[in-house]
Every structure is written in structure tokens, then in C-alpha cells.
Design a protein around this motif. Sequence first.
Motif, PDB file in Angstrom:
ATOM      1  N   THR A  50       0.838  -1.203   0.000  1.00 60.63           N
ATOM      2  CA  THR A  50       0.000   0.000   0.000  1.00 60.63           C
ATOM      3  C   THR A  50       0.869   1.247   0.000  1.00 60.63           C
ATOM      4  O   THR A  50       0.582   2.220  -0.713  1.00 60.63           O
ATOM      5  CB  THR A  50      -0.936   0.016   1.225  1.00 60.63           C
ATOM      6  OG1 THR A  50      -1.762  -1.151   1.207  1.00 60.63           O
ATOM      7  CG2 THR A  50      -1.812   1.260   1.228  1.00 60.63           C
ATOM      8  N   ARG A  53       2.164   1.773  -3.457  1.00 59.56           N
ATOM      9  CA  ARG A  53       1.088   2.246  -4.324  1.00 59.56           C
ATOM     10  C   ARG A  53       0.832   3.743  -4.097  1.00 59.56           C
ATOM     11  O   ARG A  53       0.673   4.510  -5.055  1.00 59.56           O
ATOM     12  CB  ARG A  53      -0.189   1.442  -4.055  1.00 59.56           C
ATOM     13  CG  ARG A  53      -1.319   1.722  -5.052  1.00 59.56           C
ATOM     14  CD  ARG A  53      -2.561   0.899  -4.755  1.00 59.56           C
ATOM     15  NE  ARG A  53      -2.255  -0.518  -4.639  1.00 59.56           N
ATOM     16  CZ  ARG A  53      -2.386  -1.226  -3.516  1.00 59.56           C
ATOM     17  NH1 ARG A  53      -2.835  -0.646  -2.419  1.00 59.56           N
ATOM     18  NH2 ARG A  53      -2.077  -2.501  -3.503  1.00 59.56           N
ATOM     19  N   VAL A  84      -0.149   4.813   6.632  1.00 62.23           N
ATOM     20  CA  VAL A  84      -0.621   3.437   6.462  1.00 62.23           C
ATOM     21  C   VAL A  84      -0.608   2.678   7.787  1.00 62.23           C
ATOM     22  O   VAL A  84      -1.561   1.958   8.117  1.00 62.23           O
ATOM     23  CB  VAL A  84       0.229   2.701   5.405  1.00 62.23           C
ATOM     24  CG1 VAL A  84      -0.148   1.221   5.337  1.00 62.23           C
ATOM     25  CG2 VAL A  84       0.049   3.348   4.039  1.00 62.23           C
ATOM     26  N   MET A 107      -6.105   4.824   1.220  1.00 63.21           N
ATOM     27  CA  MET A 107      -5.868   3.609   0.439  1.00 63.21           C
ATOM     28  C   MET A 107      -5.763   2.376   1.330  1.00 63.21           C
ATOM     29  O   MET A 107      -6.148   1.270   0.915  1.00 63.21           O
ATOM     30  CB  MET A 107      -4.614   3.780  -0.423  1.00 63.21           C
ATOM     31  CG  MET A 107      -4.740   4.928  -1.417  1.00 63.21           C
ATOM     32  SD  MET A 107      -3.488   4.937  -2.726  1.00 63.21           S
ATOM     33  CE  MET A 107      -4.249   3.838  -3.912  1.00 63.21           C
ATOM     34  N   GLN A 108      -5.277   2.529   2.540  1.00 65.25           N
ATOM     35  CA  GLN A 108      -5.240   1.396   3.470  1.00 65.25           C
ATOM     36  C   GLN A 108      -6.657   0.930   3.790  1.00 65.25           C
ATOM     37  O   GLN A 108      -6.900  -0.256   4.023  1.00 65.25           O
ATOM     38  CB  GLN A 108      -4.513   1.799   4.758  1.00 65.25           C
ATOM     39  CG  GLN A 108      -4.489   0.734   5.841  1.00 65.25           C
ATOM     40  CD  GLN A 108      -3.751  -0.529   5.434  1.00 65.25           C
ATOM     41  OE1 GLN A 108      -2.831  -0.493   4.624  1.00 65.25           O
ATOM     42  NE2 GLN A 108      -4.141  -1.657   6.004  1.00 65.25           N
TER      43      GLN A 108
END
Length: 265
Positions: A50, A53, A84, A107-108
Motif C-alpha cells: 500500500t 502504491r 498506512v 488507500m489502506q
Amino acid sequence: KGEAAFVSEPRFEKDAGRMQVLRLVGENGKLVEGASLPCSMDEILSMYKTMVRVSVVDQVMNSLQRQGRISFYMTGNGEEAAQVGTAAALGRRDVIWGQYRELGAFMQRGFTVQQVVDQCLSRADEPGKGRQMPVHYCDASIGMQAITSPLGTQIPQAVGAGYAFRAGGESRCGVTYFGDGAASEGDFAVALNFAATLKAQTIFICRNNGWAISTPAREQYAGDGIASRGIAYGMDSIRVDGNDLAAVLLATAQARERCLEGEPV
């Protein structure tokens, strides 16, 4: 906490000692003596993917901004672990109020690259209906409140939610992210006092990268950083190496436990 002692001579106090920094992984990439990972290697690998990304998305979107294809973009370079790791330690029902470098937290929690692009390119079918500035993400389905431009306004909002969760007997927290610059806003001081006195189920996460856009930390405050301010308000506080994913994960998990027991962190 407790009664103060009386003295017969004037005594001005300025330094209560510097807060230590939690670190599990040294700069050589190995666990420090006495430390152990707070999760499995598979979980570490998933979080690392992650982080990568997020870094790639930042590079691409920042490049588009430099080309004039989008009007605005804020990267989180070097802060991926802090974003994250903290988000990974939170409960799925915890609600997050971020600032504008929390793409890693988004995003996590499942925010997709397509959602990032849709928002930054102001598509009409994204939650903000294309009316917000780029990087002002929002997704209520994953417990992420809308990002707003004014610094610090999200901090007391998370405290209000944390107090509501406590009053309603809910096992979840209001979580707020902010930078060192936002900690110089009045909203920050008000929020800490609100949380400390009313025991709101709130976690405060400050990403201190040493710069408030362009103002160095040495020009913002004279004391021992920002974490120590929580102690002054009577709150449990901890300082963590934000580049240490394992340390950030461990600290946040324990902070959440304390928070649900009635102590904001």
C-alpha cells in the motif's frame, strides 16, 4: 493530577524533560534490541505494498499537476508509513478526519486509484460532484470524512464525534490527522482541552515533518515539539518514529485501547 506542593521560594519551570521516541526498527532495517514485530510478516508486506502504491500515485498525480492538467496536488512523500501504519491499527468502524496528506490512510481503508483520479480530475460522479479542489477526498463508506482546505478545522470535529461515541456507549473512536503547521492553529488547543476534560474517544495523530508548507518547526514553537502538549492538557501522549511502520502500528493499536477505556490520546 494530584495536588501541587507548596514552596517558599519562586521557582520558574520550563523543561519537564524531553519525550522519548518509540522505534522498533533501526536505520539498518533490523529490529532494535528487545523489540519484536507487532504483526505478521504477511501483514507487513500488505502494508508495504500500500505504501508503494501511494508513492507511485503521488508521483504520477504530482506530475500531472506540474503539467497543468490538474490545478492542485499535495504529496505525502516520506510520510507513507505514518499514514498506512496508523490506519491499519484502527477499527473498521472508527471514523477518520484527515488533512490533505492522508492518501495512505484512504488507500489502506480501500480507496482506489480510480477514486483518486476521479476526484483530482473533478468528475461529476465522485462524492464531491467535481466541486472540490483536488486531493479533497471523501468516502463515507470506509469511514473517511471529506478533506477540507482550512487548517485544523477537522480536529475539533473528531473530538465531537469521539464524545458522541462515548456518550452512546459505542466501541469506536474519532480519529484526526494533522500536520505540525495545523498544530499552531487555535482549533488544536481547543480540541485537546475538549477531549481531555470530557474524555472523548478521540485519537490525535500529528505528522510532524518539520515544515508547515514552508515554515520550519524551529520558527513555530520553542518547546519540546507537539506531542508534549498533550501532556500539558492531561492526556496520554506518545512520540513515534513516523518512518518506522512497525512502531507506528504498535503505538496506534495501544492508543486505541486506551481511548476505548476512556482516555483520549
